[in-house]
Design a protein around this motif. Structure first.
Motif, mmCIF file in Angstrom:
data_model
loop_
_atom_site.group_PDB
_atom_site.id
_atom_site.type_symbol
_atom_site.label_atom_id
_atom_site.label_comp_id
_atom_site.label_asym_id
_atom_site.label_seq_id
_atom_site.Cartn_x
_atom_site.Cartn_y
_atom_site.Cartn_z
ATOM 1 N N ILE A 287 2.716 -4.578 -2.931
ATOM 2 C CA ILE A 287 2.626 -4.174 -1.403
ATOM 3 C C ILE A 287 1.014 -4.213 -0.922
ATOM 4 O O ILE A 287 1.345 -4.870 0.329
ATOM 5 C CB ILE A 287 3.301 -2.912 -1.506
ATOM 6 N N ALA A 288 0.382 -3.684 -1.527
ATOM 7 C CA ALA A 288 -0.967 -3.405 -0.534
ATOM 8 C C ALA A 288 -1.706 -4.815 -0.025
ATOM 9 O O ALA A 288 -2.121 -5.286 0.510
ATOM 10 C CB ALA A 288 -1.843 -2.481 -1.349
ATOM 11 N N ASN B 294 2.199 -2.176 13.427
ATOM 12 C CA ASN B 294 2.022 -0.838 12.581
ATOM 13 C C ASN B 294 0.721 -0.316 12.580
ATOM 14 O O ASN B 294 0.368 0.704 12.579
ATOM 15 C CB ASN B 294 2.547 -1.220 11.297
ATOM 16 N N ARG B 295 -0.228 -1.131 12.442
ATOM 17 C CA ARG B 295 -1.594 -0.766 12.553
ATOM 18 C C ARG B 295 -2.101 -0.171 13.651
ATOM 19 O O ARG B 295 -2.740 0.883 13.954
ATOM 20 C CB ARG B 295 -2.812 -1.898 12.292
ATOM 21 N N GLY C 16 -0.129 6.253 0.962
ATOM 22 C CA GLY C 16 0.498 4.730 1.082
ATOM 23 C C GLY C 16 -0.276 4.222 1.946
ATOM 24 O O GLY C 16 -0.082 3.354 2.914
ATOM 25 N N SER C 17 -1.708 4.391 1.882
ATOM 26 C CA SER C 17 -2.892 4.122 2.702
ATOM 27 C C SER C 17 -3.064 2.672 2.912
ATOM 28 O O SER C 17 -3.575 2.282 3.905
ATOM 29 C CB SER C 17 -4.049 5.035 2.496
ATOM 30 N N GLY C 18 -3.015 1.889 2.039
ATOM 31 C CA GLY C 18 -3.272 0.504 1.811
ATOM 32 C C GLY C 18 -4.454 0.186 1.752
ATOM 33 O O GLY C 18 -5.574 1.050 1.578
ATOM 34 N N ASP D 9 -2.950 5.978 -2.721
ATOM 35 C CA ASP D 9 -2.121 4.893 -2.877
ATOM 36 C C ASP D 9 -1.892 4.427 -4.363
ATOM 37 O O ASP D 9 -2.643 4.680 -5.248
ATOM 38 C CB ASP D 9 -3.011 3.604 -2.258
ATOM 39 N N ILE D 10 -0.824 3.896 -4.347
ATOM 40 C CA ILE D 10 -0.370 3.620 -6.004
ATOM 41 C C ILE D 10 -0.914 2.411 -6.313
ATOM 42 O O ILE D 10 -1.367 2.138 -7.613
ATOM 43 C CB ILE D 10 1.335 3.339 -5.947
ATOM 44 N N ASP D 11 -1.799 1.329 -5.530
ATOM 45 C CA ASP D 11 -2.311 0.412 -5.974
ATOM 46 C C ASP D 11 -3.705 0.650 -6.266
ATOM 47 O O ASP D 11 -4.564 1.163 -5.371
ATOM 48 C CB ASP D 11 -2.098 -0.745 -5.032
ATOM 49 N N ALA E 18 -2.339 7.566 -6.752
ATOM 50 C CA ALA E 18 -1.296 8.130 -7.216
ATOM 51 C C ALA E 18 0.117 7.792 -6.702
ATOM 52 O O ALA E 18 -0.059 6.904 -5.702
ATOM 53 C CB ALA E 18 -1.409 9.480 -6.785
ATOM 54 N N ASP E 19 1.096 8.080 -7.381
ATOM 55 C CA ASP E 19 2.497 7.658 -6.898
ATOM 56 C C ASP E 19 2.887 8.754 -5.880
ATOM 57 O O ASP E 19 3.028 9.859 -6.091
ATOM 58 C CB ASP E 19 3.339 7.726 -7.904
ATOM 59 N N GLY F 242 4.016 3.039 7.375
ATOM 60 C CA GLY F 242 4.251 1.925 6.775
ATOM 61 C C GLY F 242 4.662 2.100 5.238
ATOM 62 O O GLY F 242 4.581 1.252 4.503
ATOM 63 N N MET F 243 5.116 3.347 4.978
ATOM 64 C CA MET F 243 5.287 3.771 3.691
ATOM 65 C C MET F 243 6.757 4.063 3.220
ATOM 66 O O MET F 243 7.420 4.056 2.051
ATOM 67 C CB MET F 243 4.378 4.744 3.346
ATOM 68 N N TYR G 240 9.444 2.266 1.362
ATOM 69 C CA TYR G 240 9.444 2.255 0.028
ATOM 70 C C TYR G 240 9.601 3.470 -0.978
ATOM 71 O O TYR G 240 9.699 3.357 -2.102
ATOM 72 C CB TYR G 240 7.684 1.791 -0.354
HETATM 73 N N1 SAM Z 1 -0.493 2.948 5.629
HETATM 74 C C1 SAM Z 1 -0.941 1.717 5.912
HETATM 75 C C2 SAM Z 1 -0.544 1.059 7.116
HETATM 76 O O1 SAM Z 1 0.453 1.377 7.606
HETATM 77 O O2 SAM Z 1 -1.197 0.100 7.672
HETATM 78 C C3 SAM Z 1 -0.655 0.612 4.560
HETATM 79 C C4 SAM Z 1 0.826 0.218 4.706
HETATM 80 S S1 SAM Z 1 1.349 -0.834 3.319
HETATM 81 C C5 SAM Z 1 2.735 -1.542 3.880
HETATM 82 C C6 SAM Z 1 2.053 0.523 2.460
HETATM 83 C C7 SAM Z 1 1.373 0.879 1.304
HETATM 84 O O3 SAM Z 1 2.013 1.963 0.437
HETATM 85 C C8 SAM Z 1 0.694 -0.053 0.242
HETATM 86 O O4 SAM Z 1 -0.697 0.063 0.174
HETATM 87 C C9 SAM Z 1 1.344 0.398 -1.257
HETATM 88 O O5 SAM Z 1 0.773 0.107 -2.244
HETATM 89 C C10 SAM Z 1 1.679 1.690 -0.916
HETATM 90 N N2 SAM Z 1 2.832 2.363 -1.727
HETATM 91 C C11 SAM Z 1 4.112 1.956 -1.731
HETATM 92 N N3 SAM Z 1 4.803 2.657 -2.582
HETATM 93 C C12 SAM Z 1 3.759 3.519 -3.127
HETATM 94 C C13 SAM Z 1 4.058 4.900 -3.915
HETATM 95 N N4 SAM Z 1 5.211 5.300 -4.687
HETATM 96 N N5 SAM Z 1 3.149 5.664 -3.895
HETATM 97 C C14 SAM Z 1 1.716 5.321 -3.303
HETATM 98 N N6 SAM Z 1 1.454 4.537 -2.540
HETATM 99 C C15 SAM Z 1 2.722 3.471 -2.467
#
Ligand code: SAM
Length: 276
Positions: free
Chosen positions: A25-26, A63-64, A87-89, A113-115, A137-138, A167-168, A171
């Motif tokens: 996703i990231a 979104n940004r 889910g900071s990206g 972030d999970i990534d 972390a998740d 943006g999270m 998910y």
């Molecule tokens: N927050 C940023 C923004 O709005 O520009 C990034 C949004 S991006 C669309 C979503 C982010 O959520 C990705 O970096 C992804 O890895 C992270 N993500 C998705 N599921 C997650 C989870 N269960 N735990 C942590 N991060 C997660």
């Protein structure tokens, strides 16, 4: 591999937890934004999705932009000086710490972030910034996130803070979303804020189509109605203008609600305050 990444990751590159043959996703989001921290599989998915969903790249930028306006509002008008960005990206332009510390240099920001690539890049660019941290972390494990040593080091959970699911939210699957977001709401001190943006379902086919493509390629992806998004704020008090299309959330200039582009109709945003 860049020298920066190699240094941050240690000698084994890529770490076993990273698989560059499949999109994440990231990285796919970074590709949509035109960033450089992505690989062929991520770019292929971003291009496929952008071809099928009109305005998708615009919506990522939308979104940004709302993230920046929201953080500015929280730091400047609400006086918030600690931020937990879930889910900071991957780092991009105008990250949360840059916006918040642009208002208040003492503001503390923790990225999660999970990534694992987010932590690798984050640690590299944040090495000099004592008030900012990042860890992997998740988000679906709120207790682990909130009790993580890096969160504890920088954030005081007994004081108001801003918790961001920008943006999270989309998910988080239907079977976990209530409990996950509810736990975060409960753990926040009164005076805290919840800032969320999400893929929305207002009946336009592209919205559910994007959710389907995302689910099929990245496992999670759920478009929610504006009412469902609002429900996840619980009994928090929504600040004006409530849950609206991101382009309409306190825009910097005039925006005609009757003439939104396809990309502007993919996501909604809201910020709410915990009053008690
Ligand atoms: N927050 C940023 C923004 O709005 O520009 C990034 C949004 S991006 C669309 C979503 C982010 O959520 C990705 O970096 C992804 O890895 C992270 N993500 C998705 N599921 C997650 C989870 N269960 N735990 C942590 N991060 C997660």
């Amino acid at each position: 591999m860049s020298d920066e990444r190699a240094a941050a990751a240690g000698s084994a590159w890529p770490p076993p937890s990273m698989d560059f043959s499949r999109p994440t996703i990231a990285r796919a989001y970074d590709a949509l934004l035109g960033g450089k921290d992505n690989y062929a599989a991520d770019r292929a998915l971003a291009e496929y999705a952008a071809q099928h969903i009109p305005g998708l790249k615009d919506s990522a930028w939308e979104n940004r932009r709302v993230l920046v306006r929201g953080v500015r509002h929280l730091a400047a008008e609400a006086g918030i000086d600690q931020f937990l960005d879930l889910g900071s990206g991957l780092p991009t332009v105008q990250n949360t710490h840059e916006v918040a510390q642009g208002v208040n240099p003492d503001a503390r920001v923790v990225y999660v972030d999970i990534d694992p690539l987010v932590t690798v890049h984050g640690q590299a660019i944040l090495a000099e910034n004592a008030n900012t941290g990042v860890f992997t972390a998740d988000v679906r494990e709120p207790e682990k996130v909130l009790d993580h040593p890096e969160a504890r080091r920088l954030l005081d959970l007994d004081r108001p803070m801003a918790l961001m699911l920008v943006g999270m939210l989309h998910y988080l699957s239907p079977d976990v979303v209530d409990e996950v977001v509810g736990t975060y709401r409960e753990r926040l001190a009164p005076g805290s804020y919840l800032f969320m943006t999400s893929l929305v379902d207002t009946g336009l086919p592209a919205q559910q189509e994007l959710a389907r493509i995302t689910r099929e390629s990245l496992e999670e992806g759920w478009a929610r109605t504006p009412e469902e998004i609002a429900r996840h704020f619980g009994d928090f008090e929504l600040v004006e203008p409530g849950v609206v299309y991101t382009a309409l959330w306190r825009p910097d200039g005039p925006v005609d609600p009757g003439r939104l582009t396809p990309g502007e109709q993919l996501g909604m945003a809201g910020i709410a305050r915990k009053t008690q």
